[in-house]
Motif scaffolding. Structure first.
Motif, mmCIF file in Angstrom:
data_model
loop_
_atom_site.group_PDB
_atom_site.id
_atom_site.type_symbol
_atom_site.label_atom_id
_atom_site.label_comp_id
_atom_site.label_asym_id
_atom_site.label_seq_id
_atom_site.Cartn_x
_atom_site.Cartn_y
_atom_site.Cartn_z
ATOM 1 N N UNK A 51 -12.186 -4.283 -27.773
ATOM 2 C CA UNK A 51 -12.575 -5.555 -26.717
ATOM 3 C C UNK A 51 -11.696 -6.727 -26.807
ATOM 4 N N UNK A 52 -11.207 -6.947 -28.079
ATOM 5 C CA UNK A 52 -10.147 -7.941 -28.054
ATOM 6 C C UNK A 52 -9.065 -8.015 -27.327
ATOM 7 N N UNK A 53 -8.467 -6.688 -27.725
ATOM 8 C CA UNK A 53 -7.246 -6.343 -26.700
ATOM 9 C C UNK A 53 -7.318 -6.166 -25.382
ATOM 10 N N UNK A 54 -8.503 -5.743 -24.754
ATOM 11 C CA UNK A 54 -8.791 -5.950 -23.184
ATOM 12 C C UNK A 54 -9.047 -7.374 -22.835
ATOM 13 N N UNK A 55 -9.462 -8.276 -23.868
ATOM 14 C CA UNK A 55 -9.588 -9.647 -23.381
ATOM 15 C C UNK A 55 -7.970 -10.293 -23.366
ATOM 16 N N UNK A 56 -7.078 -9.457 -23.871
ATOM 17 C CA UNK A 56 -5.870 -10.023 -23.622
ATOM 18 C C UNK A 56 -5.269 -10.805 -25.252
ATOM 19 N N UNK A 78 -3.562 2.445 -27.970
ATOM 20 C CA UNK A 78 -2.894 3.565 -27.328
ATOM 21 C C UNK A 78 -4.277 4.042 -26.629
ATOM 22 N N UNK A 79 -5.277 4.091 -27.457
ATOM 23 C CA UNK A 79 -6.525 4.665 -26.669
ATOM 24 C C UNK A 79 -6.978 3.702 -25.417
ATOM 25 N N UNK A 80 -6.983 2.446 -25.853
ATOM 26 C CA UNK A 80 -7.180 1.553 -24.764
ATOM 27 C C UNK A 80 -6.406 1.604 -23.423
ATOM 28 N N UNK A 81 -4.946 1.694 -23.745
ATOM 29 C CA UNK A 81 -4.436 2.009 -22.607
ATOM 30 C C UNK A 81 -4.127 3.396 -21.895
ATOM 31 N N UNK A 82 -4.521 4.502 -22.590
ATOM 32 C CA UNK A 82 -4.568 5.746 -22.233
ATOM 33 C C UNK A 82 -5.565 6.618 -22.072
ATOM 34 N N UNK A 83 -6.729 6.401 -23.003
ATOM 35 C CA UNK A 83 -7.797 6.841 -22.878
ATOM 36 C C UNK A 83 -8.955 6.517 -22.188
ATOM 37 N N UNK A 84 -10.140 7.096 -22.176
ATOM 38 C CA UNK A 84 -11.041 6.830 -21.178
ATOM 39 C C UNK A 84 -12.395 6.360 -21.908
#
Length: 97
Positions: A51-56, A78-84
């Motif tokens: 969640x924090x990564x997605x918040x930038x 990696x999972x945030x970038x390429x996973x679902x």
């Protein structure tokens, strides 16, 4: 039955158990039976890091806020970038100004 087939059936059973969860309470009960407290905390840590990564947030900020290791954070990233999975279930908080 081969070991691989047996393992796949067990994994399927696990996935099915999660699909049948109908409330947060039921989920907590299942996780308490399946996992140690530390394992649940580690999964929660990964979700928060995602969640924090997605918040930038930066890696440094995420590690400071969660205590996650850099190796685990790299995997989460990696999972945030390429996973679902994370993108489907983890939602960044709205920025409050």
């Amino acid at each position: 039955m081969t070991q691989r087939k047996f393992d796949e059936e067990m994994i399927h059973d696990l996935y099915q158990a999660f699909v049948e969860i109908d409330s947060q309470e039921t989920c907590a009960q299942l996780l308490e039976d399946l996992c140690t407290r530390k394992e649940v905390e580690q999964m929660a840590q990964r979700l928060r890091a995602a969640r924090l990564l997605m918040e930038g947030k930066t890696y440094t900020q995420v590690m400071e806020q969660t205590g996650i290791s850099s190796a685990t954070l790299s995997r989460v990233s990696r999972c945030v970038q390429y996973g679902a999975g994370y993108r489907k279930f983890v939602h960044p908080e709205e920025t409050k100004e």
